[in-house]
Design an enzyme around this catalytic site. Structure first.
Site, PDB file in Angstrom:
ATOM      1  N   LYS A   1      10.289 -41.949 -11.778  1.00  0.00           N
ATOM      2  CA  LYS A   1       9.439 -40.927 -11.185  1.00  0.00           C
ATOM      3  C   LYS A   1       9.630 -40.940  -9.670  1.00  0.00           C
ATOM      4  CE  LYS A   1       4.739 -39.112 -11.682  1.00  0.00           C
ATOM      5  NZ  LYS A   1       3.402 -39.337 -12.255  1.00  0.00           N
TER       6      LYS A   1
ATOM      7  N   GLU B   1      -8.942 -39.274 -24.852  1.00  0.00           N
ATOM      8  CA  GLU B   1     -10.308 -38.831 -24.611  1.00  0.00           C
ATOM      9  C   GLU B   1     -11.228 -39.084 -25.793  1.00  0.00           C
ATOM     10  OE1 GLU B   1      -7.474 -36.399 -22.103  1.00  0.00           O
ATOM     11  OE2 GLU B   1      -7.608 -36.924 -24.234  1.00  0.00           O
TER      12      GLU B   1
ATOM     13  N   ARG C   1     -11.505 -32.122 -25.349  1.00  0.00           N
ATOM     14  CA  ARG C   1     -10.677 -32.778 -26.354  1.00  0.00           C
ATOM     15  C   ARG C   1     -11.458 -33.804 -27.174  1.00  0.00           C
ATOM     16  NH1 ARG C   1      -4.935 -34.371 -23.894  1.00  0.00           N
ATOM     17  NH2 ARG C   1      -4.246 -33.487 -25.862  1.00  0.00           N
TER      18      ARG C   1
END
Length: 620
Positions: free
Chosen positions: A284, A370, A398
């Site tokens: 990244k 979640e 969610r």
């Protein structure tokens, strides 16, 4: 802002994947260099998601080079990593408009491009959607291929494994690319695995593996021995046993920045039948040292000078609501050793860094999960601990079943600190916190609070923490109002509003942070302003009082009108048979696109001018 494409001679020849596929493979490395530089220059001048895209440059080039997109379906998980994809799919010149009002969508968005095959914004959806597309492709029988690119962080969500479990079971042609941007693999091991991956995807290995298993299928002891031998051969260098057990052929890990190696591997895998996993290791922030060193800080960036290798220092301003929550959390934990704070991979965004460092035993990051976060908190609360779930409004959606089934039905004292409620700005429709009031308001046992400033937020968090029932405090993204916060925390009386201004005929009922707009409009209207504070329980006493002296109510909120706080007022007025009129101001029945909060407040008529115009039009 325009970028001189002449500085990118190979990239200039690849404005679309069709043009990209006309290039000889020996030009792909230089194309990747130019694409990364173009991305760096573009985002530094326009702002936007940054580090993730730098890490997927070579992978993006290889995928579009090998697969016949958009006929072949390419799905990106979340979409932070899809900027190179946008650049290579005819949107290069529009990149300066990304995340701006009327500009490019921040994530893959089908109405914007045929190459964006599925709308995303939340994580861990790609494999499920791709599997559905793979089933459709099989029924079409046109030879269409389907590829899902999922980040390693997104693999922490249960939905991804649910899809893998189903995909291995029904065994459709599907490639899942696991973009692993955190695993540290040395150069030699990476090179070895790239070589092995090419061997393992070749026809020779696969004919032996598939043919051998078929041949030995009726000889269980030998078949088991052969299977174990294969696992031992691969297991020494390939950490893919779990995927194989789920029914996927696993290849990798390979170096995701070796564009030719990725191309060669993808070519081999393209012709393999059944579900497959390609494990690609990337970095990244690749190519920009500061982003490589601190990818979290450079995940999304403002405008900056790349030569500085640093982001510009932001002038001191009011603290964000997230920071207000973080300070409250630390103060509360110092008093309450039973406080346990839970976040689904949003430590930085939710303002919990300081808390995680000062109270590590009371801090739980459950990753992008979640549903688990909410039920885990319910388990904590059931055993007498004081659970706080810090979660974005859009992500709480969610875990709706868990909110109802595991928290509310049992009336457990879980406090939900709902960040990014209301309009979030540049992230657009997938991240707008539009629906939390409607979906919370209909749940029995819930208390819902909407602070108008940072001190109200602090006191409401304390109020919710002390309640012995489910409670939610919703607050927006961005800076607070500048009101000083009181160190002493005092529980508010449930369902009691506060009078801000006394006027005549018109009463503005404010829910949340739009209070300054309400006050400004009220000055011109000589209207009463009430900061309602509580969406549930609603302060019906003040509505009764005002109904006797005012002709018109105006409710204002930064959430969906349908089912929202204004709807609660309308329901009460109707049930009480009051003749007072009501204007409900809030978010309309549509998904709100990207734009700054102030731009969207003005467009939707939620600023002072909008309130004034609606009232004057109604009273004509």
């Amino acid at each position: 802002m325009t970028l001189e494409i002449a500085h990118y001679p190979i990239l200039a020849q690849a404005d679309t994947p069709e043009q990209l596929r006309e290039l000889s493979q020996d030009k792909l490395q230089q194309l990747s260099v130019e694409l990364r530089q173009y991305l760096l220059t573009s985002v530094s001048q326009s702002s936007g998601h940054f580090a993730s895209g730098l890490g997927t440059v070579e992978l993006t080039v290889a995928l579009h080079y090998v697969y016949n997109t958009p006929f072949d379906r390419l799905l990106w998980d979340v979409g932070h990593q899809a900027y190179p994809h946008k650049i290579l799919t005819g949107r290069r010149e529009q990149m300066p408009t990304i995340r701006k009002k009327g500009g490019l969508h921040p994530f893959p968005w089908p109405p914007e491009s045929a190459y964006d095959t599925f709308a995303v914004g939340h994580s861990s959806t790609s494999i499920s959607a791709a599997l559905g597309m793979a089933v459709a492709a099989e029924k079409e029988a046109l030879g269409r291929k389907v590829v899902a690119v999922i980040g390693d962080g997104a693999m922490t969500a249960g939905m991804a494994f649910e899809a893998l479990n189903h995909g291995g079971d029904i065994s459709k042609d599907l490639l899942v690319v696991l973009n692993d941007n955190e695993m540290s693999i040395s150069e030699n091991v990476g090179a070895l695995n790239s070589h092995l991956a090419r061997l393992l995807t070749g026809n020779f290995f696969n004919s032996i593996r598939d043919g051998g298993k078929k041949l030995l299928s009726n000889v269980p002891p030998i078949k088991e021995f052969a299977s174990r031998a294969e696992e031992h051969i691969k297991g020494m260098v390939v950490p893919g046993t779990i995927f194989e057990e789920l029914g996927f052929k696993y290849i990798g890990p390979i170096d995701g920045h070796d564009v030719n190696g990725v191309v060669d591997t993808l070519r081999n895998m393209r012709n393999i039948k059944g579900p497959q996993i390609l494990h690609v290791v990337t970095k990244k922030g690749k190519g920009y040292e500061s982003a490589e060193q601190d990818p979290i800080k450079f995940h999304a960036v403002p405008k900056f000078n790349p030569k500085d290798q640093a982001l510009p220092k932001v002038a001191p301003s009011n603290p964000t609501f997230s920071a207000v929550f973080g300070e409250w959390l630390c103060d509360m934990a110092a008093q309450d050793p039973k406080l346990m704070a839970v976040t689904p991979a949003m430590r930085e965004g939710s303002g919990m860094v300081k808390f995680s460092q000062q109270f590590p035993s009371q801090y739980f990051d459950v990753a992008i999960a979640e549903q688990h976060a909410v039920t885990f908190a319910a388990g904590l609360a059931k055993e007498g601990l004081n659970a706080v779930v810090a979660i974005y409004s859009t992500f709480l959606q969610r875990a709706y079943d868990q909110l109802i089934h595991d928290v509310a039905i049992q009336n457990l004292p879980v406090l939900f600190a709902i960040d990014r409620a209301g309009l979030v700005g540049a992230d657009g429709p997938t991240h707008q916190g539009a629906f939390d009031i409607p979906f919370l308001r209909c749940i029995p046992n819930m208390v819902i609070m909407a602070p108008s400033d940072e001190n109200e937020c602090r006191q409401m968090l304390y109020t919710g923490h002390k309640l012995q029932k489910p409670a939610a405090v919703r607050y927006p993204r961005g800076s607070a109002t500048g009101v000083s916060t009181e160190n002493e925390m005092t529980a508010l009386e449930l369902g009691k509003s506060r009078n801000i201004r006394t006027g005549e005929k018109v009463a503005i009922l404010n829910f949340g942070v739009l209070l300054p707009f309400a006050e400004e409009a009220a000055e011109k209207l000589n209207a009463t302003v009430i900061d309602m504070r509580f969406v549930k329980p609603l302060d019906t006493d003040i509505i009764e009082q005002l109904a006797a002296t005012h002709e018109l109510f105006v409710s204002i909120e930064d959430g969906a009108i349908i089912g929202g706080a204004g709807s609660a007022v309308a329901e009460y007025l109707m049930s009480s048979k009051h003749s007072s009129k009501l204007i409900q101001l809030g978010l309309p029945d549509e998904f709100i696109m990207q734009g700054t909060q102030q731009e969207m407040y003005a467009e939707l008529g939620l600023d002072a001018a909008g309130i004034l115009a609606r009232v004057e039009a109604f009273c004509r």
